[in-house]
Motif scaffolding. Structure first.
Motif, PDB file in Angstrom:
ATOM      1  N   ARG A 200      24.602  56.188  14.778  1.00  0.00           N
ATOM      2  CA  ARG A 200      23.372  56.974  14.758  1.00  0.00           C
ATOM      3  C   ARG A 200      23.398  58.009  13.629  1.00  0.00           C
ATOM      4  O   ARG A 200      22.378  58.253  12.975  1.00  0.00           O
ATOM      5  CB  ARG A 200      23.160  57.667  16.105  1.00  0.00           C
ATOM      6  N   VAL A 201      24.565  58.590  13.379  1.00  0.00           N
ATOM      7  CA  VAL A 201      24.701  59.506  12.242  1.00  0.00           C
ATOM      8  C   VAL A 201      24.477  58.746  10.936  1.00  0.00           C
ATOM      9  O   VAL A 201      23.826  59.257  10.011  1.00  0.00           O
ATOM     10  CB  VAL A 201      26.079  60.192  12.251  1.00  0.00           C
ATOM     11  N   ALA A 202      24.992  57.520  10.844  1.00  0.00           N
ATOM     12  CA  ALA A 202      24.790  56.713   9.637  1.00  0.00           C
ATOM     13  C   ALA A 202      23.305  56.429   9.411  1.00  0.00           C
ATOM     14  O   ALA A 202      22.822  56.439   8.267  1.00  0.00           O
ATOM     15  CB  ALA A 202      25.575  55.412   9.746  1.00  0.00           C
ATOM     16  N   ILE A 203      22.576  56.177  10.484  1.00  0.00           N
ATOM     17  CA  ILE A 203      21.128  55.965  10.372  1.00  0.00           C
ATOM     18  C   ILE A 203      20.439  57.242   9.894  1.00  0.00           C
ATOM     19  O   ILE A 203      19.577  57.205   9.000  1.00  0.00           O
ATOM     20  CB  ILE A 203      20.543  55.492  11.717  1.00  0.00           C
ATOM     21  N   VAL A 204      20.832  58.367  10.474  1.00  0.00           N
ATOM     22  CA  VAL A 204      20.257  59.652  10.063  1.00  0.00           C
ATOM     23  C   VAL A 204      20.553  59.926   8.599  1.00  0.00           C
ATOM     24  O   VAL A 204      19.698  60.421   7.854  1.00  0.00           O
ATOM     25  CB  VAL A 204      20.794  60.785  10.959  1.00  0.00           C
ATOM     26  N   ARG A 205      21.767  59.624   8.175  1.00  0.00           N
ATOM     27  CA  ARG A 205      22.128  59.840   6.763  1.00  0.00           C
ATOM     28  C   ARG A 205      21.197  59.061   5.834  1.00  0.00           C
ATOM     29  O   ARG A 205      20.764  59.574   4.802  1.00  0.00           O
ATOM     30  CB  ARG A 205      23.576  59.421   6.527  1.00  0.00           C
ATOM     31  N   ALA A 206      20.869  57.824   6.206  1.00  0.00           N
ATOM     32  CA  ALA A 206      19.940  57.037   5.401  1.00  0.00           C
ATOM     33  C   ALA A 206      18.532  57.621   5.447  1.00  0.00           C
ATOM     34  O   ALA A 206      17.831  57.697   4.434  1.00  0.00           O
ATOM     35  CB  ALA A 206      19.934  55.585   5.879  1.00  0.00           C
ATOM     36  N   LEU A 207      18.111  58.070   6.628  1.00  0.00           N
ATOM     37  CA  LEU A 207      16.768  58.636   6.776  1.00  0.00           C
ATOM     38  C   LEU A 207      16.609  59.955   6.031  1.00  0.00           C
ATOM     39  O   LEU A 207      15.493  60.313   5.627  1.00  0.00           O
ATOM     40  CB  LEU A 207      16.456  58.857   8.255  1.00  0.00           C
ATOM     41  N   ALA A 208      17.716  60.659   5.831  1.00  0.00           N
ATOM     42  CA  ALA A 208      17.650  61.960   5.156  1.00  0.00           C
ATOM     43  C   ALA A 208      17.148  61.846   3.724  1.00  0.00           C
ATOM     44  O   ALA A 208      16.672  62.831   3.151  1.00  0.00           O
ATOM     45  CB  ALA A 208      19.028  62.630   5.175  1.00  0.00           C
ATOM     46  N   MET A 209      17.242  60.648   3.150  1.00  0.00           N
ATOM     47  CA  MET A 209      16.750  60.436   1.788  1.00  0.00           C
ATOM     48  C   MET A 209      15.257  60.087   1.766  1.00  0.00           C
ATOM     49  O   MET A 209      14.694  59.824   0.708  1.00  0.00           O
ATOM     50  CB  MET A 209      17.557  59.326   1.129  1.00  0.00           C
ATOM     51  N   ASN A 210      14.637  60.073   2.936  1.00  0.00           N
ATOM     52  CA  ASN A 210      13.207  59.774   3.069  1.00  0.00           C
ATOM     53  C   ASN A 210      12.861  58.423   2.427  1.00  0.00           C
ATOM     54  O   ASN A 210      11.986  58.332   1.560  1.00  0.00           O
ATOM     55  CB  ASN A 210      12.366  60.887   2.424  1.00  0.00           C
ATOM     56  N   PRO A 211      13.515  57.345   2.879  1.00  0.00           N
ATOM     57  CA  PRO A 211      13.308  56.032   2.245  1.00  0.00           C
ATOM     58  C   PRO A 211      11.970  55.410   2.616  1.00  0.00           C
ATOM     59  O   PRO A 211      11.356  55.762   3.629  1.00  0.00           O
ATOM     60  CB  PRO A 211      14.469  55.207   2.816  1.00  0.00           C
ATOM     61  N   ASP A 212      11.538  54.467   1.800  1.00  0.00           N
ATOM     62  CA  ASP A 212      10.325  53.709   2.088  1.00  0.00           C
ATOM     63  C   ASP A 212      10.627  52.466   2.920  1.00  0.00           C
ATOM     64  O   ASP A 212       9.719  51.894   3.531  1.00  0.00           O
ATOM     65  CB  ASP A 212       9.636  53.294   0.781  1.00  0.00           C
ATOM     66  N   VAL A 213      11.878  52.024   2.903  1.00  0.00           N
ATOM     67  CA  VAL A 213      12.281  50.855   3.679  1.00  0.00           C
ATOM     68  C   VAL A 213      13.707  51.071   4.162  1.00  0.00           C
ATOM     69  O   VAL A 213      14.518  51.698   3.478  1.00  0.00           O
ATOM     70  CB  VAL A 213      12.171  49.553   2.840  1.00  0.00           C
TER      71      VAL A 213
END
Length: 296
Positions: A200-213
């Motif tokens: 879940r932290v790994a998912i948050v880390r990816a979301l922190a960059m505000n990705p489009d996909v």
């Protein structure tokens, strides 16, 4: 079923079926079922969900080979903003290679991959880094920095790559952790987290960059069974919020409940595609039916 690493050398005492299998050295694995089954037929034309939204990803004529091993054999598909596409199929069918090719972790042997109008196969390293900022990716392993607290694992990329100030980056980390039920883990180190919490932290880390996909490569495969649900719940929340997602998974219930569109891959091609009701409820291809009969 157990898998076997490919080897360049002919194995003594093995019949002609397995006589000339190229070395993997970190490349895709294949099951014995794959070696013995009949060739499969790919879906004709360009795979498209029919979503009228903006086209984020266009893949045309995508091939990938590792030496003599032809892993992707001419993939043609579109991904629209808001699509939730789940890729299913046996191990070694090319699902993860397709996902990794989209953000150029694997360089295609042939074909094009356009993301938001830019062919990523033709970009410079600097240009590719800029594009990757808009693609979040979550792997089987968590890949957290063990020497950094959770908040720093999440905030380091926004600070270093997006030039976000430390306070804003930490506030974003706090807000995202709260969304996934980990607000109290902000100052913990990864070693003190369970597998599900790490993912879940790994998912948050990816979301922190505000990705489009968001690209998910079997995000639950390394987890204990009781940890899988908490990760899938976060992914369901993302899908419900409209995040564009491509997910490689063996979790068939998740695929059926969350996907807008399901792709069944085998032997480097897309064999069947459609809505979950179509693929799971009334599969048209024998290979799809055989696979689902084994896993459901």
């Amino acid at each position: 079923m157990a898998t076997t690493k490919w080897s360049d050398k002919k194995w003594q005492g093995v019949d002609a079926l397995t006589a000339a299998i190229p070395e993997a050295n970190g490349q895709p694995e294949a099951s014995w079922d794959q070696l013995s089954k009949e060739p499969v037929k790919a879906v004709e034309g360009i795979i498209d969900t029919g979503n009228p939204g903006e086209t984020l990803i266009e893949i045309r004529g995508l091939h990938k080979s590792f030496g003599k091993l032809h892993v992707l054999k001419g993939i043609d598909m579109n991904v629209h903003r808001g699509d939730v596409i789940v890729l299913i199929g046996p191990s070694g069918s090319g699902k993860s290679t397709l996902l990794r090719s989209i953000n150029m972790l694997e360089k295609p042997s042939e074909g094009s991959i356009c993301f938001e109008g830019k062919d990523v196969t033709k970009l410079s390293k600097k240009e590719l880094c800029s594009v990757r900022q808009k693609m979040g990716m979550v792997f089987q392993q968590f890949n957290l920095f063990p020497h950094l607290k959770v908040k720093d694992n999440i905030s380091v990329s926004p600070r270093k790559v997006l030039n976000m100030d430390s306070q804003a980056a930490e506030q974003r980390a706090q807000a995202l952790l709260a969304r996934v039920g980990l607000a109290d883990k902000l100052n913990e180190y990864p070693e003190r987290l369970s597998g599900g919490q790490k993912q879940r932290v790994a998912i948050v880390r990816a979301l922190a960059m505000n990705p489009d996909v968001m690209l998910f490569d079997e995000p639950t495969s390394a987890l204990d069974p009781e940890m899988i649900g908490e990760v899938l719940d976060v992914m369901k929340q993302l899908a419900a919020a409209g995040m564009t997602m491509l997910v490689v998974t063996h979790e068939m219930r998740f695929a059926r409940q969350v996907a807008d569109y399901v792709l069944f891959m085998d032997d480097g091609v897309i064999v069947e595609c459609g809505t979950p009701d179509e693929v799971f409820g009334n599969p048209q291809q024998k290979r799809t039916r055989d696979f689902l009969h084994k896993v459901l």
